[in-house]
Design a protein around this motif. Structure first.
Motif, PDB file in Angstrom:
ATOM      1  N   ALA A  23     -65.383  72.001  -1.335  1.00  0.00           N
ATOM      2  CA  ALA A  23     -66.192  73.211  -1.278  1.00  0.00           C
ATOM      3  C   ALA A  23     -67.565  73.023  -1.906  1.00  0.00           C
ATOM      4  CB  ALA A  23     -65.450  74.362  -1.960  1.00  0.00           C
ATOM      5  N   SER A  24     -67.716  72.002  -2.747  1.00  0.00           N
ATOM      6  CA  SER A  24     -69.016  71.785  -3.381  1.00  0.00           C
ATOM      7  C   SER A  24     -69.350  70.302  -3.426  1.00  0.00           C
ATOM      8  CB  SER A  24     -69.025  72.357  -4.807  1.00  0.00           C
ATOM      9  OG  SER A  24     -68.319  71.502  -5.684  1.00  0.00           O
ATOM     10  N   VAL A  25     -70.622  70.014  -3.554  1.00  0.00           N
ATOM     11  CA  VAL A  25     -71.067  68.635  -3.688  1.00  0.00           C
ATOM     12  C   VAL A  25     -70.592  68.059  -5.016  1.00  0.00           C
ATOM     13  CG1 VAL A  25     -73.112  67.160  -3.882  1.00  0.00           C
ATOM     14  CG2 VAL A  25     -72.986  68.894  -2.101  1.00  0.00           C
ATOM     15  N   ASP A  26     -70.545  68.877  -6.049  1.00  0.00           N
ATOM     16  CA  ASP A  26     -70.026  68.397  -7.340  1.00  0.00           C
ATOM     17  C   ASP A  26     -68.596  67.892  -7.194  1.00  0.00           C
ATOM     18  OD1 ASP A  26     -72.403  68.981  -8.655  1.00  0.00           O
ATOM     19  OD2 ASP A  26     -71.693  70.949  -9.349  1.00  0.00           O
ATOM     20  N   ASP A  27     -67.780  68.604  -6.412  1.00  0.00           N
ATOM     21  CA  ASP A  27     -66.384  68.192  -6.207  1.00  0.00           C
ATOM     22  C   ASP A  27     -66.287  66.844  -5.503  1.00  0.00           C
ATOM     23  OD1 ASP A  27     -65.503  70.569  -7.361  1.00  0.00           O
ATOM     24  OD2 ASP A  27     -65.110  71.546  -5.426  1.00  0.00           O
ATOM     25  N   ILE A  28     -67.036  66.683  -4.424  1.00  0.00           N
ATOM     26  CA  ILE A  28     -66.932  65.437  -3.664  1.00  0.00           C
ATOM     27  C   ILE A  28     -67.555  64.273  -4.431  1.00  0.00           C
ATOM     28  CG2 ILE A  28     -68.996  65.777  -2.235  1.00  0.00           C
ATOM     29  CD1 ILE A  28     -67.326  64.460   0.081  1.00  0.00           C
ATOM     30  N   GLU A  29     -68.637  64.532  -5.174  1.00  0.00           N
ATOM     31  CA  GLU A  29     -69.230  63.444  -5.943  1.00  0.00           C
ATOM     32  C   GLU A  29     -68.284  62.998  -7.056  1.00  0.00           C
ATOM     33  OE1 GLU A  29     -73.542  62.343  -6.347  1.00  0.00           O
ATOM     34  OE2 GLU A  29     -73.216  63.561  -8.152  1.00  0.00           O
ATOM     35  N   ALA A  30     -67.631  63.936  -7.708  1.00  0.00           N
ATOM     36  CA  ALA A  30     -66.644  63.579  -8.736  1.00  0.00           C
ATOM     37  C   ALA A  30     -65.506  62.779  -8.112  1.00  0.00           C
ATOM     38  CB  ALA A  30     -66.117  64.830  -9.430  1.00  0.00           C
ATOM     39  N   ALA A  31     -65.062  63.176  -6.916  1.00  0.00           N
ATOM     40  CA  ALA A  31     -63.991  62.452  -6.227  1.00  0.00           C
ATOM     41  C   ALA A  31     -64.431  61.038  -5.850  1.00  0.00           C
ATOM     42  CB  ALA A  31     -63.549  63.226  -4.980  1.00  0.00           C
ATOM     43  N   PHE A  32     -65.700  60.869  -5.466  1.00  0.00           N
ATOM     44  CA  PHE A  32     -66.231  59.552  -5.112  1.00  0.00           C
ATOM     45  C   PHE A  32     -66.152  58.603  -6.316  1.00  0.00           C
ATOM     46  CE2 PHE A  32     -69.845  56.591  -5.017  1.00  0.00           C
ATOM     47  CZ  PHE A  32     -69.599  55.920  -3.831  1.00  0.00           C
ATOM     48  N   TYR A  33     -66.676  59.034  -7.456  1.00  0.00           N
ATOM     49  CA  TYR A  33     -66.692  58.156  -8.625  1.00  0.00           C
ATOM     50  C   TYR A  33     -65.300  57.959  -9.208  1.00  0.00           C
ATOM     51  CZ  TYR A  33     -71.663  57.888  -8.101  1.00  0.00           C
ATOM     52  OH  TYR A  33     -72.909  57.628  -7.588  1.00  0.00           O
ATOM     53  N   ASP A  34     -64.434  58.951  -9.076  1.00  0.00           N
ATOM     54  CA  ASP A  34     -63.042  58.781  -9.505  1.00  0.00           C
ATOM     55  C   ASP A  34     -62.339  57.730  -8.637  1.00  0.00           C
ATOM     56  OD1 ASP A  34     -60.534  59.587 -10.954  1.00  0.00           O
ATOM     57  OD2 ASP A  34     -59.981  60.224  -8.924  1.00  0.00           O
ATOM     58  N   ALA A  35     -62.501  57.821  -7.313  1.00  0.00           N
ATOM     59  CA  ALA A  35     -61.890  56.845  -6.404  1.00  0.00           C
ATOM     60  C   ALA A  35     -62.431  55.450  -6.679  1.00  0.00           C
ATOM     61  CB  ALA A  35     -62.128  57.244  -4.944  1.00  0.00           C
ATOM     62  N   PHE A  36     -63.735  55.341  -6.929  1.00  0.00           N
ATOM     63  CA  PHE A  36     -64.327  54.044  -7.243  1.00  0.00           C
ATOM     64  C   PHE A  36     -63.702  53.474  -8.509  1.00  0.00           C
ATOM     65  CE2 PHE A  36     -67.153  51.218  -9.425  1.00  0.00           C
ATOM     66  CZ  PHE A  36     -67.651  50.405  -8.427  1.00  0.00           C
ATOM     67  N   ASN A  37     -63.652  54.260  -9.554  1.00  0.00           N
ATOM     68  CA  ASN A  37     -63.127  53.768 -10.835  1.00  0.00           C
ATOM     69  C   ASN A  37     -61.654  53.385 -10.763  1.00  0.00           C
ATOM     70  OD1 ASN A  37     -65.530  53.835 -12.290  1.00  0.00           O
ATOM     71  ND2 ASN A  37     -65.259  55.972 -12.863  1.00  0.00           N
ATOM     72  N   ARG A  38     -60.906  54.017  -9.872  1.00  0.00           N
ATOM     73  CA  ARG A  38     -59.492  53.666  -9.703  1.00  0.00           C
ATOM     74  C   ARG A  38     -59.298  52.544  -8.682  1.00  0.00           C
ATOM     75  NH1 ARG A  38     -56.655  57.369  -7.297  1.00  0.00           N
ATOM     76  NH2 ARG A  38     -58.375  58.706  -6.684  1.00  0.00           N
ATOM     77  N   GLY A  39     -60.367  52.180  -7.961  1.00  0.00           N
ATOM     78  CA  GLY A  39     -60.248  51.157  -6.922  1.00  0.00           C
ATOM     79  C   GLY A  39     -59.384  51.634  -5.765  1.00  0.00           C
ATOM     80  N   ASP A  40     -59.454  52.923  -5.456  1.00  0.00           N
ATOM     81  CA  ASP A  40     -58.600  53.540  -4.438  1.00  0.00           C
ATOM     82  C   ASP A  40     -59.366  53.634  -3.116  1.00  0.00           C
ATOM     83  OD1 ASP A  40     -57.088  55.230  -2.788  1.00  0.00           O
ATOM     84  OD2 ASP A  40     -56.421  56.462  -4.486  1.00  0.00           O
ATOM     85  N   LEU A  41     -59.160  52.650  -2.265  1.00  0.00           N
ATOM     86  CA  LEU A  41     -59.876  52.567  -0.994  1.00  0.00           C
ATOM     87  C   LEU A  41     -59.613  53.778  -0.107  1.00  0.00           C
ATOM     88  CD1 LEU A  41     -61.674  50.962   0.974  1.00  0.00           C
ATOM     89  CD2 LEU A  41     -59.586  49.847   1.799  1.00  0.00           C
ATOM     90  N   GLU A  42     -58.363  54.198   0.005  1.00  0.00           N
ATOM     91  CA  GLU A  42     -58.033  55.323   0.899  1.00  0.00           C
ATOM     92  C   GLU A  42     -58.677  56.611   0.420  1.00  0.00           C
ATOM     93  OE1 GLU A  42     -56.827  54.775   3.868  1.00  0.00           O
ATOM     94  OE2 GLU A  42     -56.729  52.679   3.263  1.00  0.00           O
ATOM     95  N   ALA A  43     -58.635  56.862  -0.881  1.00  0.00           N
ATOM     96  CA  ALA A  43     -59.269  58.075  -1.418  1.00  0.00           C
ATOM     97  C   ALA A  43     -60.775  58.028  -1.213  1.00  0.00           C
ATOM     98  CB  ALA A  43     -58.932  58.234  -2.901  1.00  0.00           C
ATOM     99  N   LEU A  44     -61.373  56.866  -1.407  1.00  0.00           N
ATOM    100  CA  LEU A  44     -62.817  56.731  -1.237  1.00  0.00           C
ATOM    101  C   LEU A  44     -63.211  56.943   0.223  1.00  0.00           C
ATOM    102  CD1 LEU A  44     -65.241  54.693  -3.120  1.00  0.00           C
ATOM    103  CD2 LEU A  44     -65.286  54.346  -0.677  1.00  0.00           C
ATOM    104  N   MET A  45     -62.472  56.355   1.148  1.00  0.00           N
ATOM    105  CA  MET A  45     -62.829  56.476   2.561  1.00  0.00           C
ATOM    106  C   MET A  45     -62.590  57.883   3.100  1.00  0.00           C
ATOM    107  SD  MET A  45     -64.283  53.695   3.156  1.00  0.00           S
ATOM    108  CE  MET A  45     -64.681  54.171   4.839  1.00  0.00           C
ATOM    109  N   ALA A  46     -61.682  58.636   2.487  1.00  0.00           N
ATOM    110  CA  ALA A  46     -61.419  60.015   2.913  1.00  0.00           C
ATOM    111  C   ALA A  46     -62.614  60.927   2.637  1.00  0.00           C
ATOM    112  CB  ALA A  46     -60.176  60.546   2.217  1.00  0.00           C
ATOM    113  N   LEU A  47     -63.564  60.466   1.842  1.00  0.00           N
ATOM    114  CA  LEU A  47     -64.732  61.266   1.488  1.00  0.00           C
ATOM    115  C   LEU A  47     -65.855  61.156   2.510  1.00  0.00           C
ATOM    116  CD1 LEU A  47     -64.848  60.186  -2.251  1.00  0.00           C
ATOM    117  CD2 LEU A  47     -63.724  62.201  -1.277  1.00  0.00           C
TER     118      LEU A  47
END
Length: 142
Positions: A7-31
């Motif tokens: 719903a917000s850019v803050d949400d997706i940006e937080a999800a991007f950096y969280d996925a990066f830090n966890r090394g989660d390819l599927e979560a990162l690509m879902a963005l």
């Protein structure tokens, strides 16, 4: 697979950096948007266009085995109803190394669509080795 609604850019940006830090390819690509002309540039890398090329680049980065942790600071935004451009400094900590290298300068572009906000471009570049990275003094480069 159902799409997550951001719903917000803050949400997706937080999800991007969280996925990066966890090394989660599927979560990162879902963005990422499923548009044909999405693009990604890693520091020192070439321009990648399309989901397949972007996925492969992140897969290689995560499979490399180097543990990276990113934190984001000094974000600047340009916002319109359908597009947000964010410029941030990414501070990287490499597991097992002392000290902190100069930050990476990144631009993230988000577009609003049927499933909320999606990433359409990530461009990261190394910053100069010297200088004060935290001040907002304009500099002419070209």
């Amino acid at each position: 697979m159902s799409q997550v609604l951001f719903a917000s850019v803050d949400d997706i940006e937080a999800a991007f950096y969280d996925a990066f830090n966890r090394g989660d390819l599927e979560a990162l690509m879902a963005l990422w948007s499923d548009a044909d002309e999405i693009s990604c540039v890693h520091p020192g890398g070439t321009r990648l266009i399309g989901l397949a090329a972007i996925r492969e680049s992140w897969k290689q980065l995560f499979e490399d085995g180097m543990r990276l942790r990113l934190s984001v600071h000094h974000g600047l935004s340009h916002t319109s109803p359908m597009l947000v451009v964010r410029s941030v400094l990414q501070h990287i900590v490499i597991e097992g190394e002392d000290g902190m290298p100069p930050p990476i300068i990144a631009t993230n572009v988000y577009a609003r669509g049927a499933f909320g906000w999606r990433l359409v471009m990530h461009h990261a570049s190394p910053s100069p080795e010297t200088g004060n990275y935290l001040d907002d003094t304009p500099r002419t480069v070209h």
